[in-house]
Design a protein around this motif. Structure first.
Motif, short mmCIF file in Angstrom:
data_model
loop_
_atom_site.label_atom_id
_atom_site.label_comp_id
_atom_site.label_asym_id
_atom_site.label_seq_id
_atom_site.Cartn_x
_atom_site.Cartn_y
_atom_site.Cartn_z
N ILE A 205 0.86 -1.18 0.00
CA ILE A 205 0.00 0.00 0.00
C ILE A 205 0.90 1.23 0.00
O ILE A 205 1.71 1.42 0.91
N ILE A 206 0.77 2.03 -1.05
CA ILE A 206 1.55 3.25 -1.19
C ILE A 206 0.58 4.42 -1.08
O ILE A 206 -0.41 4.48 -1.82
N GLY A 207 0.84 5.33 -0.17
CA GLY A 207 -0.09 6.44 -0.07
C GLY A 207 0.32 7.47 0.95
O GLY A 207 1.32 7.33 1.65
N LYS A 208 -0.47 8.50 1.02
CA LYS A 208 -0.28 9.55 2.01
C LYS A 208 -1.43 9.51 3.00
O LYS A 208 -2.56 9.20 2.65
N VAL A 209 -1.11 9.86 4.24
CA VAL A 209 -2.11 9.87 5.30
C VAL A 209 -2.44 11.31 5.66
O VAL A 209 -1.59 12.01 6.23
N PRO A 210 -3.63 11.79 5.34
CA PRO A 210 -4.01 13.13 5.80
C PRO A 210 -4.00 13.18 7.33
O PRO A 210 -4.28 12.17 8.00
N ASN A 211 -3.69 14.33 7.88
CA ASN A 211 -3.57 14.44 9.34
C ASN A 211 -4.80 13.94 10.07
O ASN A 211 -4.70 13.27 11.10
N ARG A 212 -5.98 14.24 9.54
CA ARG A 212 -7.19 13.85 10.25
C ARG A 212 -7.56 12.39 10.03
O ARG A 212 -8.57 11.91 10.58
N ARG A 213 -6.75 11.65 9.27
CA ARG A 213 -7.02 10.23 9.02
C ARG A 213 -5.99 9.31 9.67
O ARG A 213 -5.93 8.14 9.34
N LYS A 214 -5.20 9.83 10.57
CA LYS A 214 -4.15 9.00 11.18
C LYS A 214 -4.73 7.83 11.96
O LYS A 214 -4.21 6.71 11.93
N SER A 215 -5.84 8.05 12.69
CA SER A 215 -6.44 6.95 13.45
C SER A 215 -6.99 5.88 12.50
O SER A 215 -6.87 4.67 12.78
N PHE A 216 -7.56 6.30 11.38
CA PHE A 216 -8.04 5.34 10.38
C PHE A 216 -6.88 4.51 9.84
O PHE A 216 -6.98 3.28 9.73
N ALA A 217 -5.76 5.17 9.52
CA ALA A 217 -4.58 4.44 9.02
C ALA A 217 -4.06 3.48 10.07
O ALA A 217 -3.67 2.34 9.75
N ASP A 218 -4.04 3.89 11.34
CA ASP A 218 -3.57 3.01 12.41
C ASP A 218 -4.45 1.77 12.52
O ASP A 218 -3.95 0.65 12.72
N GLU A 219 -5.77 1.94 12.40
CA GLU A 219 -6.69 0.80 12.47
C GLU A 219 -6.43 -0.18 11.33
O GLU A 219 -6.42 -1.40 11.53
N LEU A 220 -6.22 0.36 10.12
CA LEU A 220 -5.97 -0.52 8.98
C LEU A 220 -4.64 -1.26 9.14
O LEU A 220 -4.54 -2.46 8.83
N GLN A 221 -3.63 -0.57 9.61
CA GLN A 221 -2.34 -1.23 9.81
C GLN A 221 -2.44 -2.33 10.85
O GLN A 221 -1.84 -3.41 10.69
N ALA A 222 -3.21 -2.09 11.90
CA ALA A 222 -3.42 -3.13 12.90
C ALA A 222 -4.15 -4.33 12.30
O ALA A 222 -3.81 -5.49 12.57
N ALA A 223 -5.14 -4.06 11.46
CA ALA A 223 -5.91 -5.14 10.82
C ALA A 223 -5.08 -5.93 9.82
O ALA A 223 -5.44 -7.06 9.48
#
Length: 225
Positions: free
Chosen positions: A117-135
Protein backbone atom coordinates in the motif's frame (compact mmCIF):
# COMPACT_ATOMS: atom_id res chain seq x y z
CA UNK A 1 -15.84 33.04 0.62
CA UNK A 2 -15.73 31.68 -2.96
CA UNK A 3 -19.47 32.27 -3.32
CA UNK A 4 -18.99 35.85 -2.14
CA UNK A 5 -16.11 36.40 -4.54
CA UNK A 6 -18.19 35.41 -7.55
CA UNK A 7 -20.56 38.25 -6.62
CA UNK A 8 -17.78 40.82 -7.17
CA UNK A 9 -18.32 40.26 -10.89
CA UNK A 10 -14.63 40.35 -11.66
CA UNK A 11 -13.60 37.79 -14.29
CA UNK A 12 -14.17 34.56 -12.41
CA UNK A 13 -13.37 30.97 -13.46
CA UNK A 14 -14.12 28.07 -11.14
CA UNK A 15 -13.20 24.38 -11.35
CA UNK A 16 -15.79 22.05 -9.86
CA UNK A 17 -14.00 18.80 -9.13
CA UNK A 18 -17.08 16.75 -8.36
CA UNK A 19 -20.78 17.48 -8.09
CA UNK A 20 -22.48 14.16 -8.77
CA UNK A 21 -21.44 12.48 -5.50
CA UNK A 22 -21.72 15.56 -3.29
CA UNK A 23 -24.16 16.09 -0.44
CA UNK A 24 -27.29 17.99 -1.51
CA UNK A 25 -26.27 21.06 0.53
CA UNK A 26 -22.93 21.17 -1.25
CA UNK A 27 -24.67 20.86 -4.60
CA UNK A 28 -26.92 23.79 -3.69
CA UNK A 29 -23.82 25.80 -2.82
CA UNK A 30 -22.61 25.36 -6.41
CA UNK A 31 -25.44 27.38 -7.93
CA UNK A 32 -23.79 30.81 -7.48
CA UNK A 33 -20.91 29.52 -9.62
CA UNK A 34 -23.17 27.86 -12.19
CA UNK A 35 -25.24 31.02 -12.54
CA UNK A 36 -22.63 33.79 -12.25
CA UNK A 37 -19.11 32.51 -13.03
CA UNK A 38 -17.68 33.62 -16.36
CA UNK A 39 -16.51 30.08 -17.00
CA UNK A 40 -16.85 26.71 -15.28
CA UNK A 41 -14.38 23.84 -15.61
CA UNK A 42 -15.41 20.21 -14.98
CA UNK A 43 -12.94 17.34 -14.59
CA UNK A 44 -14.80 14.73 -16.67
CA UNK A 45 -17.47 14.65 -19.35
CA UNK A 46 -19.73 12.83 -16.89
CA UNK A 47 -19.39 15.66 -14.37
CA UNK A 48 -19.90 18.29 -17.10
CA UNK A 49 -23.16 16.64 -18.16
CA UNK A 50 -24.26 16.50 -14.53
CA UNK A 51 -23.59 20.22 -14.07
CA UNK A 52 -25.48 21.01 -17.25
CA UNK A 53 -28.49 19.09 -15.97
CA UNK A 54 -28.29 21.05 -12.71
CA UNK A 55 -28.23 24.34 -14.60
CA UNK A 56 -28.76 24.08 -18.39
CA UNK A 57 -27.56 27.67 -19.20
CA UNK A 58 -24.08 26.82 -17.90
CA UNK A 59 -23.50 24.58 -20.92
CA UNK A 60 -22.36 27.63 -22.94
CA UNK A 61 -19.72 28.47 -20.32
CA UNK A 62 -18.52 24.97 -19.55
CA UNK A 63 -15.28 23.15 -20.43
CA UNK A 64 -13.73 19.82 -19.48
CA UNK A 65 -10.10 19.67 -18.38
CA UNK A 66 -9.15 16.10 -17.54
CA UNK A 67 -7.16 15.28 -14.42
CA UNK A 68 -3.74 13.89 -15.18
CA UNK A 69 -1.63 11.43 -13.23
CA UNK A 70 -0.66 12.60 -9.76
CA UNK A 71 2.88 11.32 -10.39
CA UNK A 72 5.05 11.03 -13.52
CA UNK A 73 5.75 7.83 -15.40
CA UNK A 74 8.91 5.96 -14.45
CA UNK A 75 10.96 3.78 -16.81
CA UNK A 76 10.19 0.11 -16.25
CA UNK A 77 13.48 -1.66 -15.52
CA UNK A 78 11.72 -4.93 -14.71
CA UNK A 79 8.71 -5.99 -12.70
CA UNK A 80 9.00 -7.74 -9.38
CA UNK A 81 7.39 -11.13 -9.16
CA UNK A 82 3.74 -11.24 -8.11
CA UNK A 83 3.52 -7.88 -6.35
CA UNK A 84 0.05 -6.33 -6.03
CA UNK A 85 -0.06 -2.63 -5.22
CA UNK A 86 -2.59 -0.07 -4.01
CA UNK A 87 -1.88 3.62 -4.51
CA UNK A 88 -3.82 6.59 -3.18
CA UNK A 89 -4.85 8.57 -0.15
CA UNK A 90 -5.26 6.57 3.04
CA UNK A 91 -8.83 7.54 3.87
CA UNK A 92 -12.31 6.00 4.17
CA UNK A 93 -14.32 5.19 1.04
CA UNK A 94 -11.20 4.55 -1.04
CA UNK A 95 -11.50 0.75 -1.20
CA UNK A 96 -8.67 -0.03 1.21
CA UNK A 97 -10.78 -2.51 3.14
CA UNK A 98 -11.32 -4.49 -0.07
CA UNK A 99 -7.58 -4.43 -0.72
CA UNK A 100 -6.98 -6.00 2.70
CA UNK A 101 -9.71 -8.58 1.98
CA UNK A 102 -7.92 -9.50 -1.24
CA UNK A 103 -4.65 -9.99 0.67
CA UNK A 104 -6.42 -12.24 3.20
CA UNK A 105 -8.05 -14.32 0.46
CA UNK A 106 -4.76 -14.75 -1.39
CA UNK A 107 -2.99 -15.77 1.82
CA UNK A 108 -5.77 -18.27 2.68
CA UNK A 109 -5.42 -19.86 -0.77
CA UNK A 110 -1.67 -20.19 -0.47
CA UNK A 111 -0.85 -17.64 -3.16
CA UNK A 112 2.76 -16.48 -2.89
CA UNK A 113 1.90 -12.84 -3.56
CA UNK A 114 3.22 -9.71 -1.89
CA UNK A 115 0.96 -6.72 -1.30
CA UNK A 116 1.95 -3.08 -0.95
CA UNK A 117 0.00 0.00 0.00
CA UNK A 118 1.55 3.25 -1.19
CA UNK A 119 -0.09 6.44 -0.07
CA UNK A 120 -0.28 9.55 2.01
CA UNK A 121 -2.11 9.87 5.30
CA UNK A 122 -4.01 13.13 5.80
CA UNK A 123 -3.57 14.44 9.34
CA UNK A 124 -7.19 13.85 10.25
CA UNK A 125 -7.02 10.23 9.02
CA UNK A 126 -4.15 9.00 11.18
CA UNK A 127 -6.44 6.95 13.45
CA UNK A 128 -8.04 5.34 10.38
CA UNK A 129 -4.58 4.44 9.02
CA UNK A 130 -3.57 3.01 12.41
CA UNK A 131 -6.69 0.80 12.47
CA UNK A 132 -5.97 -0.52 8.98
CA UNK A 133 -2.34 -1.23 9.81
CA UNK A 134 -3.42 -3.13 12.90
CA UNK A 135 -5.91 -5.14 10.82
CA UNK A 136 -3.19 -6.01 8.30
CA UNK A 137 -0.81 -7.63 10.78
CA UNK A 138 0.06 -11.15 9.73
CA UNK A 139 -0.66 -10.47 6.07
CA UNK A 140 2.06 -10.46 3.37
CA UNK A 141 1.62 -6.69 3.13
CA UNK A 142 3.94 -3.74 3.55
CA UNK A 143 3.01 -0.08 3.94
CA UNK A 144 4.89 2.70 2.15
CA UNK A 145 3.44 5.88 3.59
CA UNK A 146 4.33 9.50 2.85
CA UNK A 147 7.17 8.57 0.51
CA UNK A 148 9.09 11.35 -1.23
CA UNK A 149 7.33 12.02 -4.50
CA UNK A 150 10.28 10.90 -6.63
CA UNK A 151 10.20 7.40 -5.08
CA UNK A 152 6.55 6.65 -5.82
CA UNK A 153 6.87 6.09 -9.61
CA UNK A 154 9.56 3.42 -9.12
CA UNK A 155 7.43 1.64 -6.53
CA UNK A 156 4.47 1.67 -8.90
CA UNK A 157 6.22 0.77 -12.13
CA UNK A 158 7.89 -2.25 -10.52
CA UNK A 159 4.58 -3.82 -9.41
CA UNK A 160 3.02 -6.74 -11.27
CA UNK A 161 -0.58 -5.57 -10.81
CA UNK A 162 -2.59 -2.82 -9.14
CA UNK A 163 -5.93 -3.29 -7.39
CA UNK A 164 -7.87 -0.04 -7.04
CA UNK A 165 -11.40 -0.91 -5.88
CA UNK A 166 -13.13 2.48 -5.89
CA UNK A 167 -16.54 2.13 -4.19
CA UNK A 168 -18.22 4.33 -6.83
CA UNK A 169 -16.21 2.94 -9.74
CA UNK A 170 -13.28 4.10 -11.82
CA UNK A 171 -13.60 7.55 -13.34
CA UNK A 172 -11.54 10.24 -15.00
CA UNK A 173 -11.21 12.16 -11.74
CA UNK A 174 -9.11 9.40 -10.14
CA UNK A 175 -5.53 10.62 -10.31
CA UNK A 176 -4.31 7.42 -8.63
CA UNK A 177 -5.84 5.34 -11.44
CA UNK A 178 -4.12 7.54 -14.02
CA UNK A 179 -0.83 7.10 -12.13
CA UNK A 180 -1.09 3.31 -12.28
CA UNK A 181 -1.95 3.34 -15.99
CA UNK A 182 0.78 5.77 -17.09
CA UNK A 183 3.28 3.60 -15.21
CA UNK A 184 2.17 0.58 -17.21
CA UNK A 185 0.78 -1.40 -14.28
CA UNK A 186 -1.90 -3.96 -15.22
CA UNK A 187 -4.81 -2.56 -13.24
CA UNK A 188 -7.90 -4.19 -11.76
CA UNK A 189 -10.60 -1.77 -10.69
CA UNK A 190 -14.36 -1.38 -10.32
CA UNK A 191 -16.87 -0.14 -12.87
CA UNK A 192 -19.36 2.64 -12.07
CA UNK A 193 -21.73 5.10 -13.76
CA UNK A 194 -18.89 7.55 -14.43
CA UNK A 195 -16.40 5.00 -15.80
CA UNK A 196 -15.18 6.35 -19.17
CA UNK A 197 -15.75 4.33 -22.32
CA UNK A 198 -12.02 4.51 -23.04
CA UNK A 199 -11.39 1.97 -20.25
CA UNK A 200 -12.11 -1.26 -22.11
CA UNK A 201 -12.15 -4.56 -20.22
CA UNK A 202 -9.43 -6.89 -21.42
CA UNK A 203 -7.68 -4.18 -23.44
CA UNK A 204 -6.36 -1.55 -21.03
CA UNK A 205 -8.15 -2.44 -17.78
CA UNK A 206 -9.70 -5.35 -15.90
CA UNK A 207 -12.83 -5.06 -13.78
CA UNK A 208 -13.74 -6.85 -10.57
CA UNK A 209 -16.81 -6.14 -8.46
CA UNK A 210 -15.44 -7.89 -5.36
CA UNK A 211 -12.09 -8.94 -3.84
CA UNK A 212 -12.89 -12.55 -4.78
CA UNK A 213 -13.30 -11.61 -8.44
CA UNK A 214 -10.15 -9.49 -8.21
CA UNK A 215 -8.26 -12.60 -7.05
CA UNK A 216 -9.24 -14.35 -10.30
CA UNK A 217 -8.34 -11.32 -12.39
CA UNK A 218 -4.89 -11.09 -10.80
CA UNK A 219 -4.33 -14.77 -11.48
CA UNK A 220 -5.12 -14.01 -15.13
CA UNK A 221 -2.52 -11.22 -15.15
CA UNK A 222 0.16 -13.33 -13.47
CA UNK A 223 -0.39 -16.25 -15.86
CA UNK A 224 -0.35 -14.04 -18.97
CA UNK A 225 2.59 -11.65 -18.82
Amino acid sequence: LPQLLVLTRRPFVVTIHEASASHILRRLALYPFLLLADHVVATTSFEADYLARMCPPVRRRLSVIHIGSSIPAAPVHGREGNVVVYFGLIAPHKGLEDFLSLARSAQARGEAWDFRIIGKVPNRRKSFADELQAASRGLPLTWHLDLPEDQVPDQLSGASAAYLPFPDGASGRRASLAAALVNGVPTITTRGPATPLELVAGENILYADSPETALSRIREVFSDR
